[in-house]
Write a protein that holds these residues in place. Sequence first.
Motif, PDB file in Angstrom:
ATOM      1  N   ASP A  89       0.822  -1.210   0.000  1.00 28.93           N
ATOM      2  CA  ASP A  89       0.000   0.000   0.000  1.00 28.93           C
ATOM      3  C   ASP A  89       0.861   1.267   0.000  1.00 28.93           C
ATOM      4  N   THR A  90       2.160   1.101   0.117  1.00 26.86           N
ATOM      5  CA  THR A  90       3.056   2.248   0.089  1.00 26.86           C
ATOM      6  C   THR A  90       2.926   2.989  -1.229  1.00 26.86           C
ATOM      7  N   ALA A  91       2.630   4.271  -1.136  1.00 22.71           N
ATOM      8  CA  ALA A  91       2.403   5.076  -2.340  1.00 22.71           C
ATOM      9  C   ALA A  91       2.152   6.525  -1.931  1.00 22.71           C
ATOM     10  N   VAL A  92       2.177   7.382  -2.917  1.00 27.48           N
ATOM     11  CA  VAL A  92       1.642   8.728  -2.741  1.00 27.48           C
ATOM     12  C   VAL A  92       0.157   8.652  -3.056  1.00 27.48           C
ATOM     13  N   TYR A  93      -0.643   9.123  -2.142  1.00 25.55           N
ATOM     14  CA  TYR A  93      -2.092   9.076  -2.291  1.00 25.55           C
ATOM     15  C   TYR A  93      -2.600  10.463  -2.693  1.00 25.55           C
ATOM     16  N   TYR A  94      -3.407  10.471  -3.721  1.00 26.05           N
ATOM     17  CA  TYR A  94      -3.971  11.703  -4.261  1.00 26.05           C
ATOM     18  C   TYR A  94      -5.490  11.673  -4.157  1.00 26.05           C
ATOM     19  N   CYS A  95      -6.067  12.811  -3.847  1.00 25.15           N
ATOM     20  CA  CYS A  95      -7.508  12.920  -3.978  1.00 25.15           C
ATOM     21  C   CYS A  95      -7.821  13.703  -5.250  1.00 25.15           C
ATOM     22  N   ALA A  96      -8.964  13.420  -5.801  1.00 26.59           N
ATOM     23  CA  ALA A  96      -9.402  14.096  -7.021  1.00 26.59           C
ATOM     24  C   ALA A  96     -10.909  14.293  -6.963  1.00 26.59           C
ATOM     25  N   ALA A  97     -11.349  15.335  -7.604  1.00 28.44           N
ATOM     26  CA  ALA A  97     -12.778  15.648  -7.683  1.00 28.44           C
ATOM     27  C   ALA A  97     -13.201  15.633  -9.142  1.00 28.44           C
ATOM     28  N   ASP A  98     -14.365  15.082  -9.389  1.00 29.35           N
ATOM     29  CA  ASP A  98     -14.845  15.012 -10.761  1.00 29.35           C
ATOM     30  C   ASP A  98     -16.362  15.099 -10.787  1.00 29.35           C
ATOM     31  N   ARG A  99     -16.906  15.603 -11.897  1.00 30.66           N
ATOM     32  CA  ARG A  99     -18.355  15.739 -12.008  1.00 30.66           C
ATOM     33  C   ARG A  99     -19.043  14.436 -12.391  1.00 30.66           C
ATOM     34  N   THR A 100     -18.256  13.385 -12.638  1.00 29.94           N
ATOM     35  CA  THR A 100     -18.879  12.129 -13.027  1.00 29.94           C
ATOM     36  C   THR A 100     -19.864  11.654 -11.977  1.00 29.94           C
ATOM     37  N   THR A 101     -20.906  11.010 -12.434  1.00 31.12           N
ATOM     38  CA  THR A 101     -21.863  10.389 -11.529  1.00 31.12           C
ATOM     39  C   THR A 101     -21.780   8.875 -11.628  1.00 31.12           C
ATOM     40  N   VAL A 102     -20.797   8.416 -12.416  1.00 31.20           N
ATOM     41  CA  VAL A 102     -20.630   6.991 -12.654  1.00 31.20           C
ATOM     42  C   VAL A 102     -19.561   6.454 -11.719  1.00 31.20           C
ATOM     43  N   LEU A 103     -19.964   5.616 -10.809  1.00 38.88           N
ATOM     44  CA  LEU A 103     -19.009   5.010  -9.882  1.00 38.88           C
ATOM     45  C   LEU A 103     -18.662   3.601 -10.361  1.00 38.88           C
ATOM     46  N   SER A 104     -17.924   3.567 -11.446  1.00 39.02           N
ATOM     47  CA  SER A 104     -17.448   2.317 -11.996  1.00 39.02           C
ATOM     48  C   SER A 104     -16.317   2.651 -12.945  1.00 39.02           C
ATOM     49  N   TYR A 105     -15.700   1.629 -13.498  1.00 35.40           N
ATOM     50  CA  TYR A 105     -14.602   1.862 -14.432  1.00 35.40           C
ATOM     51  C   TYR A 105     -15.102   2.342 -15.796  1.00 35.40           C
ATOM     52  N   SER A 106     -16.398   2.543 -15.922  1.00 36.96           N
ATOM     53  CA  SER A 106     -16.910   3.201 -17.124  1.00 36.96           C
ATOM     54  C   SER A 106     -16.579   4.682 -17.121  1.00 36.96           C
ATOM     55  N   SER A 107     -16.269   5.208 -15.944  1.00 36.74           N
ATOM     56  CA  SER A 107     -15.904   6.617 -15.826  1.00 36.74           C
ATOM     57  C   SER A 107     -14.462   6.830 -16.264  1.00 36.74           C
ATOM     58  N   SER A 108     -14.232   7.822 -17.084  1.00 34.82           N
ATOM     59  CA  SER A 108     -12.861   8.113 -17.521  1.00 34.82           C
ATOM     60  C   SER A 108     -12.009   8.588 -16.363  1.00 34.82           C
ATOM     61  N   CYS A 109     -12.658   9.149 -15.360  1.00 39.51           N
ATOM     62  CA  CYS A 109     -11.897   9.569 -14.179  1.00 39.51           C
ATOM     63  C   CYS A 109     -11.374   8.342 -13.450  1.00 39.51           C
ATOM     64  N   LEU A 110     -12.247   7.409 -13.154  1.00 36.29           N
ATOM     65  CA  LEU A 110     -11.826   6.235 -12.403  1.00 36.29           C
ATOM     66  C   LEU A 110     -10.930   5.322 -13.224  1.00 36.29           C
ATOM     67  N   ARG A 111     -11.214   5.199 -14.521  1.00 38.03           N
ATOM     68  CA  ARG A 111     -10.474   4.250 -15.360  1.00 38.03           C
ATOM     69  C   ARG A 111      -9.164   4.834 -15.878  1.00 38.03           C
ATOM     70  N   ARG A 112      -9.161   6.125 -16.212  1.00 36.93           N
ATOM     71  CA  ARG A 112      -7.995   6.700 -16.885  1.00 36.93           C
ATOM     72  C   ARG A 112      -7.398   7.889 -16.143  1.00 36.93           C
ATOM     73  N   SER A 113      -7.869   8.104 -14.928  1.00 37.05           N
ATOM     74  CA  SER A 113      -7.373   9.216 -14.101  1.00 37.05           C
ATOM     75  C   SER A 113      -7.607  10.565 -14.766  1.00 37.05           C
ATOM     76  N   ILE A 114      -8.617  10.650 -15.607  1.00 41.24           N
ATOM     77  CA  ILE A 114      -8.952  11.936 -16.222  1.00 41.24           C
ATOM     78  C   ILE A 114     -10.034  12.578 -15.371  1.00 41.24           C
ATOM     79  N   CYS A 115      -9.584  13.274 -14.336  1.00 42.94           N
ATOM     80  CA  CYS A 115     -10.496  13.878 -13.364  1.00 42.94           C
ATOM     81  C   CYS A 115     -10.319  15.392 -13.407  1.00 42.94           C
ATOM     82  N   SER A 116     -11.323  16.093 -12.950  1.00 43.16           N
ATOM     83  CA  SER A 116     -11.321  17.550 -13.099  1.00 43.16           C
ATOM     84  C   SER A 116     -10.245  18.235 -12.253  1.00 43.16           C
TER      85      SER A 116
END
Length: 128
Positions: A89-116
């Motif tokens: 679990d050692t890592a740098v942890y980042y938070c991100a905010a996005d307008r997506t309402t899709v909580l699955s890997y269908s979201s480009s934010c969750l799947r590809r880290s393309i978050c606002s």
Amino acid sequence: VQLQAFGGGLVQAGDSLRLSCTASGLTFTMYTMTWFRQAPGKEREFVAAISRSAGSAFYADSVKGRFTISRDNTKNTAYLQMNGLQPEDTAVYYCAADRTTVLSYSSSCLRRSICSYWGQGTLVTVSS
């Protein structure tokens, strides 16, 4: 817009940590909040996401059952409670905010880290 993540540190295997991410400059309740992590030499990976109302959450398989994401919309803050930490679990942890309402890997934010919006990251080191 600013996201500030904090709460990382050095812990031993089996210990717990709680990360916090405080947002400003945006309407917090309009954003899904997410946590990602990036281990040394690896790509950034999704960890957890929570819906705007905190009614739903989605986790990576690697943390399911150990990590819990939550949010307090009155404080514009999201949290990541991490239990049973392991060296992997050692890592740098980042938070991100996005307008997506899709909580699955269908979201480009969750799947590809393309978050606002992204926070600056907080380092979690787990020793064995």
